[in-house]
Design an enzyme around this catalytic site. Structure first.
Site, short mmCIF file in Angstrom:
data_model
loop_
_atom_site.label_atom_id
_atom_site.label_comp_id
_atom_site.label_asym_id
_atom_site.label_seq_id
_atom_site.Cartn_x
_atom_site.Cartn_y
_atom_site.Cartn_z
N ASP A 100 0.90 -1.09 0.18
CA ASP A 100 0.09 -0.01 -0.03
C ASP A 100 0.87 1.08 0.00
O ASP A 100 1.78 1.39 0.68
CB ASP A 100 -0.84 -0.03 1.07
CG ASP A 100 -1.74 1.16 1.47
OD1 ASP A 100 -2.70 1.34 0.34
OD2 ASP A 100 -1.70 1.85 2.22
N GLU A 111 1.40 -0.17 -5.18
CA GLU A 111 0.38 0.43 -5.42
C GLU A 111 1.14 1.87 -5.67
O GLU A 111 1.43 2.68 -4.55
CB GLU A 111 -0.49 0.78 -4.27
CG GLU A 111 -1.81 1.87 -4.76
CD GLU A 111 -2.41 2.34 -3.49
OE1 GLU A 111 -3.35 2.83 -3.69
OE2 GLU A 111 -1.95 2.31 -2.44
#
Length: 648
Positions: A316, A369
């Protein structure tokens, strides 16, 4: 208090373990720190060890001593910030925390950073737990994984929030074991190759979706015990489904029992408040300059791969890791010691993480990401890259959704949003994503982003997914989109399963299954996803009619297909395209078929090629292009005689 010299007691962490931990290279630090059931001199009990270098004293407190820290004071290991104690007679299931006295003489209670299990929220104690009792049956999967060539195989990922995929009638959660039975059957029927779980590390607040963590080594107790999650992963593997987990090594929540100011000082976070604070999320950043934090985080990744057989991670907020000021609402602009905005320590950590993980676990997935143009995200570290093997293509997602949300009549002026991605499509190993971030907090569902009337909304969603599956790159999408969830994701409620009672949603589900299985068995759609040779434009420039035409190619000669996507509401009955080969072509997939809810504008017969060059191709032909639709054409062969996707 008497200080103990490391290694003089059987139960103490060894000098070598401590050296590696403080060097940032103890990649199984979860075996040294935390609570471990063991036998010492014939006595069974639990050894506790915790890193708290700035505490004046540390005790273990729990339900076994009435939470009285005076009874079980830990010993500081000499020349180390690690404290340890062996408590005889303790058993699995006991609750505990660490009671720390800070330099200011304040007493704080902290959950164990290395706890293997935790109380279910809103309770916050750690639980003594043993993780070696589950008997795995996925050895075949793990052996095959070592040799898996992800780059040249289909990849379709189902992103899921386990708490809201489906709930029981009383609103309670399904357990990991219950989900294993129902969810695996569902994803197999839809053609998925992986399930990606939003973070399952222990977290206090449901609506953080797991992205603000207190227990990095503790699978959340919301859905059962650790063995239940092992069973879930094991069953996925036995059914040919991989399991990816979202992982958050950027920041952590400030809850009192968590990592924040763990020993009364900034320990896991930077000392400088402007670097420690992640103000827009109300969290603390990890301090990647501390070797002990490196040991903690790399060990955490290794832990999930080792103990729970996870097949990889979606990491993330990588952009916020590599850039000091990305998505950070600080009052000042941060700079590194060279004057740039890169977080040099975080970049070094990322490279180290990926190098270590791939050395120990070949065949896993490390997906970033990453939303900026930072170079070589998915290049190996020896080639100067960050070392991930995949990067989310968030640029494509933003462009194509911006285009699709426009009124149909406005699209010709923005045609470049459809085609710009091909200028960089092969610069990284990309995954195309329609993630949870696109369908929450007022952004509307994919279906409800589409303009026009009810029929047009469904037609455009079918078209969007047609483009999604035929565009280069692996595929990920969020739960609910496979049956055209009309409302955006409601993060406290289950998906709207009642939509299967409505014809258009039911037909869209049929469409998605057909498209996903067509994708998986059509090798030219994925064989060369990350190589320029796997793609060729036929016509990217039909702006006035909002049509794009391209080829996807496989490795073998003749292994190709032609894709036409019509983003207008018009039917083009004699639409001319260039083709590379003589003979005849057949339509093998069409998003506009009646069985999918379309208007049934299709090419039912083989289409003969004209001996007229067009679109820089040697030949040409005329086809029917459906409104707001996508078709796929392939060369007619002895094996592929009939039109229709079932004949592929």
């Amino acid at each position: 208090m008497q200080e103990l010299i490391g290694g003089t007691e059987e139960w103490l962490p060894s000098d070598y373990e401590q050296y590696l931990f403080h060097e940032g290279t103890l990649y199984e630090s979860y075996k040294m720190l935390g609570a471990h059931i063991m036998t010492v001199n014939g006595v069974k009990g639990v050894r506790f060890a915790v890193w708290a270098p700035n505490a004046l004293s540390v005790s273990v407190v729990g339900d076994f001593n009435q939470w009285d820290g005076s009874q079980t004071v830990m010993n500081r290991i000499k020349h180390s910030g690690v404290w340890g104690i062996f408590i005889p007679g303790l058993k699995e299931g006991s609750l505990y925390k660490y009671e720390l006295k800070t330099q200011e003489k304040e007493i704080v209670l902290k959950a164990d950073p290395y706890a293997f299990y935790s109380e279910r929220r809103p309770k916050t104690a750690s639980i003594i737990y043993h993780l070696d009792t589950y008997h795995w049956k996925d050895q075949k999967w793990l052996e095959q994984r070592k040799r898996k060539d992800h780059y040249h195989q289909p990849m379709l990922i189902y992103e899921i929030h386990l708490g809201t995929w489906k709930k029981k009638a009383d609103g309670s959660f399904y357990s990991y074991r219950e989900l294993a039975g129902e969810l695996i059957t569902y994803v197999k029927a839809h053609g998925y190759t992986y399930i990606e779980c939003m973070p399952l590390m222990e977290h206090p607040y449901d609506r953080s979706w797991g992205y603000q963590i207190t227990g990095y080594f503790s699978v959340t107790s919301r859905f059962g015990i650790p063995e239940d999650f092992m069973y879930f992963v094991d069953q996925c593997h036995q059914n040919g489904i991989g399991v990816i987990m979202d992982w958050v090594p950027l920041h952590f929540c400030k809850d009192a029992h968590g990592l924040g100011r763990f020993d009364g000082t900034p320990l896991y976070e930077p000392i400088q408040s402007e670097r420690a604070e992640r103000r827009n999320w109300g969290t603390y950043n990890f301090d990647f300059s501390k070797p002990e934090v490196e040991s903690f985080l790399i060990s955490n990744a290794m832990f999930w791969l080792d103990v729970f057989h996870i097949d990889g991670f979606r990491i993330d907020a990588v952009s916020s890791m590599v850039y000091l000021n990305h998505d950070n609402a600080g009052s000042i602009s941060l700079k590194n010691h060279l004057g740039g905005e890169e977080n040099l320590e975080a970049i070094t950590f990322i490279k180290k993480l990926n190098k270590v993980v791939f050395e120990q676990y070949p065949g896993i997935l490390m997906m970033a990401e990453e939303a900026t143009d930072y170079p070589l995200v998915s290049a190996p570290t020896y080639a100067g890259g960050l070392g991930f093997n995949y990067k989310w293509n968030m640029g494509w997602t933003n462009d194509v959704l911006r285009y699709m949300e426009m009124d149909i009549a406005e699209r010709p002026a923005h045609h470049h949003l459809l085609t710009f991605s091909f200028f960089y499509a092969f610069s990284e190993n990309f995954v195309l994503t329609f993630s949870h971030d696109e369908v929450v907090h007022g952004k509307r569902s994919l279906l409800n982003k589409m303009p026009g009337d009810y029929w047009q909304k469904f037609a455009q969603l079918r078209l969007l997914y047609g483009y999604f599956f035929t565009h280069p790159g692996k595929k990920l999408h969020f739960m609910g989109s496979e049956f055209a969830q009309f409302d955006e994701w409601k993060d406290l409620e289950q998906l709207d399963w009642n939509l299967f009672d409505f014809e258009y949603h039911k037909k869209f589900s049929v469409y998605f299954k057909a498209l996903s299985h067509f994708y998986k068995k059509t090798s030219c759609l994925w064989r060369l996803d990350h190589e320029q040779e796997g793609f060729e434009w036929i016509d990217p420039n039909d702006v006035t009619q909002s049509v794009i035409t391209f080829m996807r190619k496989g490795k073998k000669k003749g292994d190709y297909c032609i894709v036409l996507c019509n983003f207008s509401a018009n039917v083009y009955e004699h639409y001319t395209i260039g083709v590379p080969s003589n003979g005849s072509y057949i339509e093998v997939f069409n998003s506009d078929l009646a069985m999918f809810g379309g208007s049934n504008q299709h090419n039912p017969k083989a289409i003969k090629v004209d001996q007229v060059p067009y679109h820089n191709q040697r030949y040409s032909m005329k086809v029917t292009v459906p409104p707001l639709g996508m078709i796929v054409l392939m060369k007619q062969t002895k094996k592929r005689r009939r039109s229709g996707f079932y004949s592929v």
